[in-house]
Design a protein around this motif. Structure first.
Motif, PDB file in Angstrom:
ATOM      1  N   ALA A 262       0.934  -1.106  -0.072  1.00  0.00           N
ATOM      2  CA  ALA A 262      -0.050   0.010   0.110  1.00  0.00           C
ATOM      3  C   ALA A 262       0.805   1.307  -0.044  1.00  0.00           C
ATOM      4  N   VAL A 263       0.580   2.235  -0.559  1.00  0.00           N
ATOM      5  CA  VAL A 263       0.955   3.637  -0.652  1.00  0.00           C
ATOM      6  C   VAL A 263       0.621   4.243   0.688  1.00  0.00           C
ATOM      7  N   ARG A 264       1.534   4.479   1.545  1.00  0.00           N
ATOM      8  CA  ARG A 264       0.913   5.351   2.979  1.00  0.00           C
ATOM      9  C   ARG A 264       1.712   6.709   2.867  1.00  0.00           C
ATOM     10  N   THR A 265       0.686   7.566   3.176  1.00  0.00           N
ATOM     11  CA  THR A 265       1.335   9.007   2.953  1.00  0.00           C
ATOM     12  C   THR A 265       0.283  10.013   3.784  1.00  0.00           C
ATOM     13  N   ASP A 266       0.963  11.018   4.385  1.00  0.00           N
ATOM     14  CA  ASP A 266       0.210  11.954   5.301  1.00  0.00           C
ATOM     15  C   ASP A 266      -0.586  12.946   4.317  1.00  0.00           C
ATOM     16  N   ILE A 267      -0.088  13.064   3.091  1.00  0.00           N
ATOM     17  CA  ILE A 267      -0.376  14.043   1.906  1.00  0.00           C
ATOM     18  C   ILE A 267      -0.755  13.385   0.750  1.00  0.00           C
ATOM     19  N   VAL A 268      -1.650  13.312  -0.095  1.00  0.00           N
ATOM     20  CA  VAL A 268      -2.045  12.616  -0.865  1.00  0.00           C
ATOM     21  C   VAL A 268      -2.450  13.450  -2.319  1.00  0.00           C
ATOM     22  N   LEU A 269      -1.590  13.135  -3.285  1.00  0.00           N
ATOM     23  CA  LEU A 269      -1.878  13.707  -4.468  1.00  0.00           C
ATOM     24  C   LEU A 269      -2.393  12.754  -5.456  1.00  0.00           C
ATOM     25  N   GLY A 270      -3.451  12.952  -6.184  1.00  0.00           N
ATOM     26  CA  GLY A 270      -4.032  11.944  -7.110  1.00  0.00           C
ATOM     27  C   GLY A 270      -4.304  12.682  -8.431  1.00  0.00           C
ATOM     28  N   GLY A 271      -3.781  11.922  -9.579  1.00  0.00           N
ATOM     29  CA  GLY A 271      -3.941  12.638 -10.861  1.00  0.00           C
ATOM     30  C   GLY A 271      -5.327  12.104 -11.486  1.00  0.00           C
ATOM     31  N   LEU A 272      -5.359  12.301 -12.732  1.00  0.00           N
ATOM     32  CA  LEU A 272      -6.522  11.975 -13.559  1.00  0.00           C
ATOM     33  C   LEU A 272      -6.753  10.562 -13.808  1.00  0.00           C
ATOM     34  N   HIS A 273      -7.246   9.579 -13.000  1.00  0.00           N
ATOM     35  CA  HIS A 273      -6.869   8.257 -13.089  1.00  0.00           C
ATOM     36  C   HIS A 273      -8.168   7.864 -13.735  1.00  0.00           C
ATOM     37  N   GLN A 274      -8.115   6.640 -14.329  1.00  0.00           N
ATOM     38  CA  GLN A 274      -9.281   6.084 -14.888  1.00  0.00           C
ATOM     39  C   GLN A 274      -9.803   4.779 -14.555  1.00  0.00           C
ATOM     40  N   SER A 275      -9.386   4.262 -12.973  1.00  0.00           N
ATOM     41  CA  SER A 275      -9.883   3.361 -12.343  1.00  0.00           C
ATOM     42  C   SER A 275     -10.068   3.899 -10.812  1.00  0.00           C
ATOM     43  N   PRO A 276     -10.833   3.225 -10.056  1.00  0.00           N
ATOM     44  CA  PRO A 276     -10.914   3.487  -8.624  1.00  0.00           C
ATOM     45  C   PRO A 276      -9.610   3.405  -7.877  1.00  0.00           C
ATOM     46  N   ALA A 277      -9.196   4.442  -6.960  1.00  0.00           N
ATOM     47  CA  ALA A 277      -8.187   4.109  -5.864  1.00  0.00           C
ATOM     48  C   ALA A 277      -9.042   3.524  -4.737  1.00  0.00           C
ATOM     49  N   TYR A 278      -8.524   2.339  -4.177  1.00  0.00           N
ATOM     50  CA  TYR A 278      -9.026   1.999  -2.978  1.00  0.00           C
ATOM     51  C   TYR A 278      -8.360   2.578  -1.679  1.00  0.00           C
ATOM     52  N   VAL A 279      -9.061   3.172  -0.857  1.00  0.00           N
ATOM     53  CA  VAL A 279      -8.595   3.800   0.289  1.00  0.00           C
ATOM     54  C   VAL A 279      -8.822   3.103   1.641  1.00  0.00           C
ATOM     55  N   VAL A 280      -8.211   2.856   2.578  1.00  0.00           N
ATOM     56  CA  VAL A 280      -8.338   2.308   3.908  1.00  0.00           C
ATOM     57  C   VAL A 280      -9.165   3.256   4.604  1.00  0.00           C
ATOM     58  N   GLN A 281     -10.243   2.822   5.192  1.00  0.00           N
ATOM     59  CA  GLN A 281     -10.873   3.677   6.157  1.00  0.00           C
ATOM     60  C   GLN A 281     -10.857   3.299   7.472  1.00  0.00           C
ATOM     61  N   PRO A 282     -10.119   3.859   8.614  1.00  0.00           N
ATOM     62  CA  PRO A 282      -9.664   3.105   9.837  1.00  0.00           C
ATOM     63  C   PRO A 282     -11.057   3.843  10.719  1.00  0.00           C
ATOM     64  N   GLU A 283     -10.886   3.260  11.918  1.00  0.00           N
ATOM     65  CA  GLU A 283     -11.905   3.569  12.960  1.00  0.00           C
ATOM     66  C   GLU A 283     -12.043   5.215  13.009  1.00  0.00           C
ATOM     67  N   HIS A 284     -10.605   5.841  13.131  1.00  0.00           N
ATOM     68  CA  HIS A 284     -10.829   7.114  13.197  1.00  0.00           C
ATOM     69  C   HIS A 284      -9.993   7.715  11.939  1.00  0.00           C
ATOM     70  N   GLU A 285     -10.728   8.800  11.463  1.00  0.00           N
ATOM     71  CA  GLU A 285      -9.946   9.690  10.339  1.00  0.00           C
ATOM     72  C   GLU A 285     -10.324  10.917  10.455  1.00  0.00           C
TER      73      GLU A 285
END
Length: 286
Positions: free
Chosen positions: A65-88
């Protein structure tokens, strides 16, 4: 059931930031969220721990997994799956792709190598300092103000950066006016470039062809209509939404849903119903 908070700010950066949303959740069941493709770049400053993402559910939850405190995402053509923890908690920005040079220091095409890029790799150490200051603040208005000031300073420092080609800027505006339903031939004639040349310069700036960008815009309008229907308490009429947003028929809308969400419209709605009801989805957001 847990608690969910979504706070929207009005970006005041001359249209460079399309939307800004602060979010906080606590006591929720850990799971995965689908970050959907859209016609905007995604920038997220996490106010909790690093955000874990991947191109598949297995990658997002595994050691790759890519783990980062600051996320940059481009114009992608498929979904990015994001882990949702208990607290966010965090602030998510939808950034106009033609503002990438001013805000991020590179064209949107520069984010196409990976599904998600670490923000500090692109923005530098100053962004990490801003994130720490955001975490120390207690009020959403103060956080939004700090982040807007940081972005304005980046824009001011980029005044001498190479501008976006006017043909690309006009091509994007034309596609947006047509809500992604115009033809590439019509666009080519409008900007007085051959289709081949237009595709080359458009892709060099955004990372997508004009046709791909048009599909993203059209899907964005359709998804917004689906969310609006659910928010109003009704089931979405996909055939009507397909006709209203420029799709040839219902099956073409379902095809795009499967590509961009990795699921059918029905399954995606079932997974995202809680977020939609809580107000997580809005113009320009995943």
């Amino acid at each position: 059931m847990g608690s969910h908070e979504f706070v929207r700010a009005v970006p005041r950066l001359d249209g460079m930031v399309v939307s800004a949303v602060g979010y906080r959740s606590a006591g929720q069941r850990p799971g995965l969220h689908r970050g959907l493709p859209s016609p905007y770049l995604t920038v997220i400053f996490s106010l909790e721990g690093p955000i874990a993402t991947g191109s598949t559910p297995g990658q997002a939850t595994g050691g790759d997994a890519v783990r980062t405190d600051i996320v940059l995402g481009g114009l992608h053509q498929s979904p990015a799956y994001v882990v949702q923890p208990e607290h966010e908690a965090g602030i998510q920005l939808a950034v106009h792709p033609l503002a990438a040079r001013a805000l991020l220091g590179l064209p949107a095409a520069g984010l196409m190598g990976e599904l998600v890029t670490s923000g500090t790799d692109v923005l530098g150490g100053r962004a990490a300092e801003v994130r720490e200051r955001l975490c120390a603040l207690d009020r959403w208005p103060d956080r939004f103000a700090l982040l807007a000031d940081y972005l304005r300073r980046r824009v001011a420092a980029a005044d001498r950066a190479d501008p976006v080609r006017p043909e690309v800027a006009e091509a994007w505006a034309w596609l947006a006016r047509h809500r992604g339903a115009g033809t590439v031939g019509g666009l080519s004639r409008h900007v007085a470039l051959s289709e081949r040349r237009l595709t080359a310069v458009f892709r060099a700036e955004t990372g997508l062809s004009p046709k791909q960008a048009a599909r993203l815009m059209r899907f964005q309008h359709a998804r917004t209509a689906v969310v609006r229907s659910v928010t109003a308490g009704g089931g979405p009429d996909l055939a009507r939404i397909a006709a209203d947003t420029g799709y040839y028929d219902h099956s073409h809308l379902v095809r795009d849903f499967r590509q961009y969400t990795g699921a059918s419209p029905t399954r995606w709605l079932a997974e995202e119903c809680r977020n939609i009801q809580a107000g997580a989805h809005g113009p320009g957001e995943d």
